[in-house]
Motif scaffolding. Structure first.
Motif, PDB file in Angstrom:
ATOM      1  N   LYS A   1      20.006  10.373 -10.562  1.00 32.67           N
ATOM      2  CA  LYS A   1      20.910   9.050 -10.123  1.00 32.67           C
ATOM      3  C   LYS A   1      20.695   7.959 -10.968  1.00 32.67           C
ATOM      4  N   ILE A   2      19.380   7.617 -11.127  1.00 33.03           N
ATOM      5  CA  ILE A   2      18.740   6.264 -11.678  1.00 33.03           C
ATOM      6  C   ILE A   2      18.888   6.091 -12.891  1.00 33.03           C
ATOM      7  N   LYS A   3      18.463   7.039 -13.560  1.00 31.80           N
ATOM      8  CA  LYS A   3      18.196   7.266 -15.320  1.00 31.80           C
ATOM      9  C   LYS A   3      19.421   6.654 -15.922  1.00 31.80           C
ATOM     10  N   ASP A   4      19.469   5.732 -16.599  1.00 31.97           N
ATOM     11  CA  ASP A   4      20.598   5.390 -17.595  1.00 31.97           C
ATOM     12  C   ASP A   4      21.583   4.494 -16.731  1.00 31.97           C
ATOM     13  N   LYS A   5      21.091   4.055 -15.503  1.00 30.00           N
ATOM     14  CA  LYS A   5      22.116   3.328 -14.564  1.00 30.00           C
ATOM     15  C   LYS A   5      21.721   1.768 -14.164  1.00 30.00           C
ATOM     16  N   LEU A   6      22.610   1.259 -13.736  1.00 32.50           N
ATOM     17  CA  LEU A   6      22.194  -0.324 -13.274  1.00 32.50           C
ATOM     18  C   LEU A   6      21.897  -0.380 -11.955  1.00 32.50           C
ATOM     19  N   VAL A   7      20.359  -1.221 -12.017  1.00 31.57           N
ATOM     20  CA  VAL A   7      19.915  -0.950 -10.669  1.00 31.57           C
ATOM     21  C   VAL A   7      19.585  -2.634 -10.279  1.00 31.57           C
ATOM     22  N   VAL A   8      19.998  -2.852  -8.888  1.00 30.85           N
ATOM     23  CA  VAL A   8      19.696  -4.235  -8.347  1.00 30.85           C
ATOM     24  C   VAL A   8      18.690  -4.128  -7.275  1.00 30.85           C
ATOM     25  N   VAL A   9      17.785  -4.787  -7.311  1.00 31.17           N
ATOM     26  CA  VAL A   9      16.539  -4.887  -6.483  1.00 31.17           C
ATOM     27  C   VAL A   9      16.932  -6.566  -5.492  1.00 31.17           C
ATOM     28  N   ILE A  10      16.765  -6.195  -4.286  1.00 34.52           N
ATOM     29  CA  ILE A  10      17.176  -7.054  -3.352  1.00 34.52           C
ATOM     30  C   ILE A  10      15.820  -7.689  -2.821  1.00 34.52           C
ATOM     31  N   GLY A  11      15.578  -9.124  -3.131  1.00 37.50           N
ATOM     32  CA  GLY A  11      14.138  -9.703  -2.544  1.00 37.50           C
ATOM     33  C   GLY A  11      12.951  -8.992  -2.953  1.00 37.50           C
TER      34      GLY A  11
ATOM     35  N   GLY B   1       0.818  -1.334  -0.168  1.00 41.60           N
ATOM     36  CA  GLY B   1       0.062   0.000  -0.208  1.00 41.60           C
ATOM     37  C   GLY B   1       0.654   1.169   0.122  1.00 41.60           C
ATOM     38  N   ASP B   2       2.009   1.067  -0.420  1.00 39.39           N
ATOM     39  CA  ASP B   2       2.943   2.191  -0.343  1.00 39.39           C
ATOM     40  C   ASP B   2       3.133   3.263  -1.531  1.00 39.39           C
ATOM     41  N   LYS B   3       3.160   4.282  -1.338  1.00 38.19           N
ATOM     42  CA  LYS B   3       3.204   5.541  -2.428  1.00 38.19           C
ATOM     43  C   LYS B   3       4.675   6.209  -2.203  1.00 38.19           C
ATOM     44  N   VAL B   4       5.047   6.051  -0.871  1.00 42.83           N
ATOM     45  CA  VAL B   4       6.372   7.019  -0.535  1.00 42.83           C
ATOM     46  C   VAL B   4       7.722   6.661  -1.328  1.00 42.83           C
ATOM     47  N   LEU B   5       7.930   5.319  -1.574  1.00 43.12           N
ATOM     48  CA  LEU B   5       9.164   5.122  -2.297  1.00 43.12           C
ATOM     49  C   LEU B   5       9.181   5.226  -3.659  1.00 43.12           C
ATOM     50  N   ASN B   6       7.931   5.331  -4.244  1.00 47.21           N
ATOM     51  CA  ASN B   6       7.879   5.658  -5.511  1.00 47.21           C
ATOM     52  C   ASN B   6       8.299   7.154  -5.666  1.00 47.21           C
ATOM     53  N   GLU B   7       7.984   8.267  -4.869  1.00 45.52           N
ATOM     54  CA  GLU B   7       8.366   9.441  -4.738  1.00 45.52           C
ATOM     55  C   GLU B   7       9.595   9.712  -4.501  1.00 45.52           C
ATOM     56  N   MET B   8      10.261   9.091  -3.487  1.00 47.19           N
ATOM     57  CA  MET B   8      11.613   9.198  -3.230  1.00 47.19           C
ATOM     58  C   MET B   8      12.601   8.730  -4.184  1.00 47.19           C
ATOM     59  N   MET B   9      12.171   7.539  -5.040  1.00 47.75           N
ATOM     60  CA  MET B   9      13.015   7.353  -6.098  1.00 47.75           C
ATOM     61  C   MET B   9      12.962   8.204  -7.127  1.00 47.75           C
TER      62      MET B   9
ATOM     63  N   GLU C   1      10.933  -2.777  -9.472  1.00 47.16           N
ATOM     64  CA  GLU C   1      11.176  -2.789 -10.880  1.00 47.16           C
ATOM     65  C   GLU C   1      10.696  -1.797 -11.682  1.00 47.16           C
ATOM     66  N   ALA C   2       9.367  -1.973 -11.590  1.00 47.82           N
ATOM     67  CA  ALA C   2       8.548  -0.786 -12.381  1.00 47.82           C
ATOM     68  C   ALA C   2       8.795   0.625 -12.219  1.00 47.82           C
ATOM     69  N   ILE C   3       9.147   1.156 -10.997  1.00 48.11           N
ATOM     70  CA  ILE C   3       9.452   2.522 -10.456  1.00 48.11           C
ATOM     71  C   ILE C   3      10.772   2.531 -11.329  1.00 48.11           C
ATOM     72  N   SER C   4      11.682   1.675 -11.068  1.00 51.23           N
ATOM     73  CA  SER C   4      13.213   1.791 -11.622  1.00 51.23           C
ATOM     74  C   SER C   4      13.021   1.907 -13.291  1.00 51.23           C
ATOM     75  N   TYR C   5      11.979   0.951 -13.902  1.00 53.04           N
ATOM     76  CA  TYR C   5      11.808   0.730 -15.300  1.00 53.04           C
ATOM     77  C   TYR C   5      11.241   2.275 -15.753  1.00 53.04           C
ATOM     78  N   GLU C   6      10.311   3.069 -15.125  1.00 49.80           N
ATOM     79  CA  GLU C   6       9.761   4.214 -15.501  1.00 49.80           C
ATOM     80  C   GLU C   6      10.641   5.156 -15.320  1.00 49.80           C
ATOM     81  N   ILE C   7      11.606   5.323 -14.408  1.00 52.25           N
ATOM     82  CA  ILE C   7      12.601   6.533 -14.224  1.00 52.25           C
ATOM     83  C   ILE C   7      13.584   6.319 -15.428  1.00 52.25           C
ATOM     84  N   GLY C   8      13.817   5.124 -15.850  1.00 53.58           N
ATOM     85  CA  GLY C   8      14.648   5.009 -17.045  1.00 53.58           C
ATOM     86  C   GLY C   8      15.929   4.134 -16.689  1.00 53.58           C
ATOM     87  N   ALA C   9      16.050   3.319 -15.896  1.00 52.03           N
ATOM     88  CA  ALA C   9      17.162   2.750 -15.516  1.00 52.03           C
ATOM     89  C   ALA C   9      17.662   1.815 -16.697  1.00 52.03           C
TER      90      ALA C   9
END
Length: 323
Positions: A161-171, A147-155, A178-186
């Motif tokens: 810092k995230i766009k065009d970068k390599l992202v790893v999601v732990i667990g 039910g969280d909206k805060v992480l999306n806002e924070m990222m 992954e969807a947040i990172s994808y939308e930002i442009g990782a």
């Protein structure tokens, strides 16, 4: 003496020769000093390079030792189904000698069938519709997992810092981070977890933790990701709930692992259940709840940039930068 050479002329010639001799001497001396400076500078460069080479080698060894410990644990610590209580000889370590007491027993057995990494053919396809559903929520700023909206806002506030970068999601069980990172442009997203799934999308890959560790060890690889993110995952590590080895400091080792795979200066978005009174405790074997004593241990070698509560108020979201 020729008539045109007077005593005055001779004095001038003598002084000119003397001056020229002094200039030649100074020039040679200057060259010698410069050569000496070059030698000194070269020696200093060697010392600096050797220091950093030694430091890099120590860092690599430290990370390789950790990866081997995580990949090849003491088999006696892998107990399935997981025990309802910690072994007596591990109780002090689990509770940090009373600084992180067990206040409740909340037993859960969710050990994955392939969590020991033996069955590498057990792969589940991730349905593209599920991912697109998460992506739609990200774009519309709707509540996501937990039910969280805060992480999306924070990222998104760190999008540069995230766009065009390599992202790893732990667990993760739902690909919302992954969807947040994808939308930002990782540029590429890797998910690490104790089961196997396959994404349809070309720039997202799901990797079993043990497979990942084997690859890191074989290639002696560290510091390949720019960004890491984990939401309500690391607090379970070492409690056996998911079929993982019992380890009082499993969460600490998990954060160290992230430190090893992040590039210098990389960011780690870490969400954990956090107490409101600053105390640390365990509800065994469900999860740890974090306060100052445990967070101080977790955040060693990190700079805390920002902290916010998630939408539920249960978790704190920390933005950490690797030192």
């Amino acid at each position: 003496m020729p008539a045109f050479l007077t005593s005055k002329h001779l004095i001038i010639i003598f002084l000119s020769i003397l001056s020229l001799t002094f200039l030649i001497y100074q020039f040679k001396k200057s060259n010698a000093n410069n050569e000496q400076k070059i030698i000194v500078n070269n020696e200093f460069d060697k010392i600096v390079k050797n220091y950093f080479k030694k430091t890099d080698n120590q860092k690599l060894k430290k990370c390789m030792d950790l990866f081997k410990k995580l990949r090849y644990p003491n088999q006696s610590l892998i107990i399935r189904p997981p025990p309802a209580k910690p072994p007596a000889d591990m109780m002090d370590d689990f509770t940090m000698n009373g600084k992180m007491p067990i206040t409740k027993y909340l037993y859960i057995n969710e050990a994955y069938s392939d969590s020991n990494s033996d069955n590498k053919t057990a792969i589940t396809e991730t349905i593209l519709k599920k991912f697109n559903d998460q992506l739609k929520k990200v774009r519309e700023k709707q509540p996501l997992n937990y039910g969280d909206k805060v992480l999306n806002e924070m990222m998104h506030s760190y999008a540069d810092k995230i766009k065009d970068k390599l992202v790893v999601v732990i667990g993760t069980q739902v690909p919302w981070i992954e969807a947040i990172s994808y939308e930002i442009g990782a540029s590429f997203i890797t998910t690490l977890d104790y089961n196997r799934k396959r994404y349809i999308l070309s720039n997202i890959k799901w990797v079993h933790v043990n497979d990942f560790l084997e690859e890191q060890i074989e290639n002696k690889r560290i510091e390949q990701f720019d960004i890491a993110a984990s939401f309500s995952s690391i607090e379970h590590t070492g409690l056996g709930r998911y079929g993982d080895p019992l380890s009082p400091y499993g969460d600490v080792d998990a954060v160290k692992q992230v430190h090893c795979i992040l590039k210098p200066g990389g960011l780690f978005f870490l969400s954990l259940p956090a107490s409101h009174d600053g105390s640390s405790r365990i509800e065994y074997n469900a999860h740890r709840i974090y306060g100052k004593a445990r967070l101080d241990l977790l955040f060693k070698d990190w700079k805390l940039l920002e902290t916010k509560r998630d939408s539920s108020g249960i978790h704190s979201i920390f933005v950490l930068q690797k030192l």
